[in-house]
Design a protein around this motif. Structure first.
Motif, mmCIF file in Angstrom:
data_model
loop_
_atom_site.group_PDB
_atom_site.id
_atom_site.type_symbol
_atom_site.label_atom_id
_atom_site.label_comp_id
_atom_site.label_asym_id
_atom_site.label_seq_id
_atom_site.Cartn_x
_atom_site.Cartn_y
_atom_site.Cartn_z
ATOM 1 N N LEU A 441 13.633 -26.095 4.099
ATOM 2 C CA LEU A 441 13.653 -27.373 4.809
ATOM 3 C C LEU A 441 14.884 -28.188 4.418
ATOM 4 N N ARG A 442 15.157 -28.255 3.123
ATOM 5 C CA ARG A 442 16.312 -29.030 2.670
ATOM 6 C C ARG A 442 17.623 -28.407 3.149
ATOM 7 N N ALA A 443 17.673 -27.082 3.183
ATOM 8 C CA ALA A 443 18.892 -26.404 3.646
ATOM 9 C C ALA A 443 19.118 -26.634 5.138
ATOM 10 N N VAL A 444 18.045 -26.567 5.930
ATOM 11 C CA VAL A 444 18.172 -26.848 7.360
ATOM 12 C C VAL A 444 18.569 -28.307 7.563
ATOM 13 N N HIS A 445 18.013 -29.193 6.730
ATOM 14 C CA HIS A 445 18.347 -30.615 6.838
ATOM 15 C C HIS A 445 19.836 -30.868 6.586
ATOM 16 N N ARG A 446 20.418 -30.151 5.643
ATOM 17 C CA ARG A 446 21.847 -30.332 5.381
ATOM 18 C C ARG A 446 22.662 -30.082 6.648
ATOM 19 N N LEU A 447 22.275 -29.051 7.369
ATOM 20 C CA LEU A 447 22.967 -28.734 8.623
ATOM 21 C C LEU A 447 22.670 -29.785 9.681
ATOM 22 N N ALA A 448 21.384 -30.167 9.781
ATOM 23 C CA ALA A 448 20.966 -31.113 10.812
ATOM 24 C C ALA A 448 21.508 -32.515 10.580
ATOM 25 N N SER A 449 21.963 -32.812 9.371
ATOM 26 C CA SER A 449 22.461 -34.155 9.060
ATOM 27 C C SER A 449 23.975 -34.196 8.897
ATOM 28 N N THR A 450 24.628 -33.044 9.056
ATOM 29 C CA THR A 450 26.092 -33.016 8.904
ATOM 30 C C THR A 450 26.738 -32.490 10.181
ATOM 31 N N THR A 451 27.099 -31.229 10.183
ATOM 32 C CA THR A 451 27.826 -30.675 11.334
ATOM 33 C C THR A 451 27.007 -30.674 12.612
ATOM 34 N N ALA A 452 25.677 -30.667 12.484
ATOM 35 C CA ALA A 452 24.817 -30.657 13.680
ATOM 36 C C ALA A 452 24.052 -31.970 13.816
ATOM 37 N N ALA A 453 24.614 -33.040 13.294
ATOM 38 C CA ALA A 453 23.906 -34.331 13.287
ATOM 39 C C ALA A 453 23.620 -34.852 14.690
ATOM 40 N N SER A 454 24.472 -34.533 15.651
ATOM 41 C CA SER A 454 24.278 -35.028 17.014
ATOM 42 C C SER A 454 23.373 -34.124 17.841
ATOM 43 N N HIS A 455 22.977 -32.983 17.277
ATOM 44 C CA HIS A 455 22.136 -32.030 18.008
ATOM 45 C C HIS A 455 20.683 -32.514 18.035
ATOM 46 N N LYS A 456 20.002 -32.189 19.104
ATOM 47 C CA LYS A 456 18.555 -32.407 19.143
ATOM 48 C C LYS A 456 17.899 -31.305 18.320
ATOM 49 N N PHE A 457 17.104 -31.703 17.349
ATOM 50 C CA PHE A 457 16.593 -30.775 16.337
ATOM 51 C C PHE A 457 15.096 -30.559 16.498
ATOM 52 N N ILE A 458 14.672 -29.283 16.559
ATOM 53 C CA ILE A 458 13.248 -28.921 16.590
ATOM 54 C C ILE A 458 13.059 -27.702 15.688
ATOM 55 N N PHE A 459 12.032 -27.745 14.869
ATOM 56 C CA PHE A 459 11.800 -26.717 13.848
ATOM 57 C C PHE A 459 10.341 -26.274 13.933
ATOM 58 N N GLY A 460 10.099 -25.029 14.364
ATOM 59 C CA GLY A 460 8.748 -24.480 14.405
ATOM 60 C C GLY A 460 8.538 -23.547 13.232
ATOM 61 N N LEU A 461 7.466 -23.756 12.464
ATOM 62 C CA LEU A 461 7.332 -22.960 11.254
ATOM 63 C C LEU A 461 5.886 -22.740 10.817
ATOM 64 N N ASP A 462 5.705 -21.582 10.203
ATOM 65 C CA ASP A 462 4.527 -21.300 9.381
ATOM 66 C C ASP A 462 4.951 -21.662 7.971
ATOM 67 N N ALA A 463 4.605 -22.859 7.532
ATOM 68 C CA ALA A 463 5.062 -23.359 6.234
ATOM 69 C C ALA A 463 4.304 -22.745 5.072
ATOM 70 N N ASN A 464 3.192 -22.069 5.359
ATOM 71 C CA ASN A 464 2.327 -21.510 4.313
ATOM 72 C C ASN A 464 1.982 -22.566 3.272
ATOM 73 N N THR A 465 1.604 -23.736 3.761
ATOM 74 C CA THR A 465 1.165 -24.813 2.887
ATOM 75 C C THR A 465 -0.352 -24.759 2.709
ATOM 76 N N TYR A 466 -0.813 -25.391 1.634
ATOM 77 C CA TYR A 466 -2.223 -25.320 1.272
ATOM 78 C C TYR A 466 -2.849 -26.705 1.221
ATOM 79 N N GLU A 467 -4.150 -26.740 1.455
ATOM 80 C CA GLU A 467 -4.884 -28.010 1.423
ATOM 81 C C GLU A 467 -4.677 -28.712 0.088
ATOM 82 N N GLU A 468 -4.718 -27.948 -0.989
ATOM 83 C CA GLU A 468 -4.466 -28.477 -2.326
ATOM 84 C C GLU A 468 -3.338 -27.679 -2.956
ATOM 85 N N GLY A 469 -2.274 -28.355 -3.346
ATOM 86 C CA GLY A 469 -1.137 -27.676 -3.950
ATOM 87 C C GLY A 469 -1.310 -27.489 -5.450
#
Length: 590
Positions: A441-469
């Motif tokens: 997420l942070r790596a994609v954000h670097r791109l989305a906030s710099t060279t691609a800052a003017s791009h419309k950004f959409i990110f679809g993901l299986d984050a494999n997150t859990y109810e309790e971390g």
């Protein structure tokens, strides 16, 4: 119209129904032919054509961002969905499935009872994997020139031969910690191989827990098929641009003590032949259990599951995508196999969508993230630039990140005349514990906030997150805090409900890790029931509405239902929403 009384040629009987002198006399079928009426009739016809002419002219004008006001709200909205379609599970019995089939239910309950309460059926290993089998196997290992066979003989005689098959072998935690059965099973269960003409196919080890279809009539026949596969079958695999051909047994590698401390250094030295022996025992025990609980029916049940969850899985996945999501504008897919992409290219869905896939597909796991853009909405793509490698490099710069080939796919897309709209799209499948999700997420954000800052950004993901971390797995609350801090929100908002689950899968007793098995009567215990799937975007660019999830393939979600099912072939729900363009510009690509 005008007053009919202005025309003296109409009879009094017609005056009452005349809307204008160009209309026919409904009584006599005549049209007034006076000069005044003819002129007014022509003007009336021209006036009627004016709105039609204006509509035609407007339809010929290419809409731009300035014209977005003339389009409906729906036309400035993107319908977006993300779905981990799940790679074909090589073991059709691994997870409980929702399947109203009495034979299946009886089989799985009988296996559970056997393994939970074996009683007198907990016989010594050598009664199932016989001394004759061991002697034959030893000779085959000796032909391979494997060293340390005397030490393996000692292990067989002194450690494993007399152990009870269930309590002393299948449930032995040390065998699990040492990976002495799970490691060789992973390497040989299902092998993706390459034919001479370049076509890919799969070969299967003769075992209960994969898609192997031939039946064996006796333990001896099973062992002949098994040993033939392990020591006489050649497989060709392509990696790093090269094709290598090996015997199946040559795919096994040493289990290192430094990586798995439970295995001793002495066991490490003989780990290749030792894991071969124990894999044989493992497969023999499973075959024995099936024969004991359902000799006449287990194989037919397996074939039914192989067909539904394996052979027809791609077709059913395409059917769901086409019927339920064929009108969506953007589809993010994860764990996509090369075979699925091949079928997609020949399906009507492939003709309706631009299929964006990595330049190099993952050949070993055969699990790839891809993106589909509906042609009717986006038209011709002006340019497509894959930037996955840059994002992966940035993610791994944070340290040891469990990011495998095919997990992430990131592209910059220009659409509309002269690339009027720039898009940055990403599709991602997180590792089992979700530990790669935040670095990615942070790596994609670097791109989305710099060279691609003017791009419309959409990110679809299986984050494999859990109810309790925990320290070992990514919690959904912490994930939400991170994406919110970076300036994003999700289809579930900035504070997603931790109980808004998108997975519910539970392991059976027919898989190598019995410690993770869930009893039939309580599938929730130990099950993977978690909120894992998201669509992320910038709230300055889009606003979300109508979020949904689907675990039926019919646009609905059944809570407290394990899946996959016979009709829904994935262990992840489809997740989607409508994204309303906040900045303008999306209408310019229509």
């Amino acid at each position: 119209g005008f007053k009919a009384s202005t025309c003296t040629q109409w009879s009094a009987s017609v005056v009452a129904i005349a809307a204008g002198c160009a209309e026919k006399n409904s009584t006599r079928g005549r049209v007034c032919a006076c000069k005044t009426c003819r002129e007014r009739s022509a003007v009336s016809r021209i006036s009627a054509l004016v709105p039609v002419i204006i509509f035609v002219l407007l339809s010929l004008v290419r809409p731009t961002a300035r014209h977005t006001r003339i389009f409906s709200r729906m036309e400035s909205t993107l319908r977006v969905a993300t779905w981990n379609v799940a790679a074909i599970n090589n073991n059709p019995f691994e997870y409980w499935i929702t399947y109203e089939n009495e034979q299946y239910q009886q089989l799985m309950q009988s296996v559970e009872e056997f393994l939970q309460q074996p009683g007198e059926r907990d016989v010594p290993v050598h009664e199932v994997f016989t001394d004759e089998m061991y002697a034959t196997l030893r000779g085959l290992m000796e032909e391979e020139g494997w060293e340390g066979l005397e030490a393996v003989d000692a292990q067989w005689q002194e450690v494993y031969r007399t152990r009870p098959i269930v309590s002393g072998f299948l449930k032995d935690k040390e065998i699990g910690k040492k990976r002495l059965t799970s490691m060789p099973d992973r390497m040989t269960n299902t092998i993706n191989t390459v034919r001479v003409n370049g076509d890919r196919c799969q070969v299967y080890r003769p075992t209960v827990i994969n898609m192997y279809r031939p039946r064996w009539a006796s333990p001896h026949e099973w062992f002949m098929q098994w040993s033939e596969f392990m020591f006489r079958t050649l497989v060709s695999m392509r990696a790093k641009g090269k094709t290598q051909t090996k015997k199946v047994c040559q795919l096994l590698t040493p289990i290192r003590h430094d990586k798995y401390p439970a295995i001793s250094e002495d066991e490490e030295r003989i780990s290749v032949p030792l894991q071969t022996v124990l894999l044989g025992v493992f497969d023999a025990v499973l075959a024995h259990v099936m024969q004991a609980v359902a000799a006449d029916t287990w194989h037919a049940t397996k074939l039914e599951l192989c067909e539904a969850m394996g052979e027809k899985k791609n077709a059913r996945t395409l059917e769901i995508l086409s019927a339920q999501y064929g009108a969506f504008d953007v589809l993010f897919l994860q764990e996509v196999a090369a075979s699925f992409l091949a079928q997609l290219s020949e399906h009507s869905l492939g003709a309706a969508f631009h299929v964006l896939a990595p330049a190099e597909l993952d050949a070993s796991r055969d699990q790839n993230s891809v993106i589909l853009l509906r042609k009717e909405r986006f038209g011709v793509l002006e340019s497509v630039s894959e930037v996955t490698a840059d994002v992966v490099e940035a993610a791994k710069a944070e340290g040891k990140v469990p990011l495998a080939n095919g997990d992430l796919f990131v592209v910059e897309v220009a659409v509309g005349g002269a690339g009027a709209v720039q898009l940055l799209l990403a599709s991602f499948h997180g590792d089992t514990n979700g530990l790669a999700t935040l670095p990615v997420l942070r790596a994609v954000h670097r791109l989305a906030s710099t060279t691609a800052a003017s791009h419309k950004f959409i990110f679809g993901l299986d984050a494999n997150t859990y109810e309790e971390g925990t320290a070992e797995r990514q919690g959904v609350r912490e994930f939400a805090l991170e994406y919110t801090a970076l300036g994003y929100t999700s289809c579930w908002g900035s504070e997603p409900d931790p109980t808004n689950y998108t997975t519910f899968n539970a392991r059976t007793f027919l898989q190598p890790q019995l410690n993770k098995a869930c009893p039939c009567s309580d599938k929730k215990s130990g099950a993977d029931i978690n909120p894992k799937d998201f669509i992320l975007f910038k709230p300055t660019q889009f606003s979300a509405s109508s979020p949904f999830k689907d675990n039926t393939g019919e646009g609905t979600y059944l809570e407290d239902t394990v899946f996959p099912t016979i009709s829904f072939p994935s262990d992840h729900a489809v997740v989607g929403c409508a994204l309303e363009d906040q900045e303008g510009g999306m209408c310019s690509i229509l």
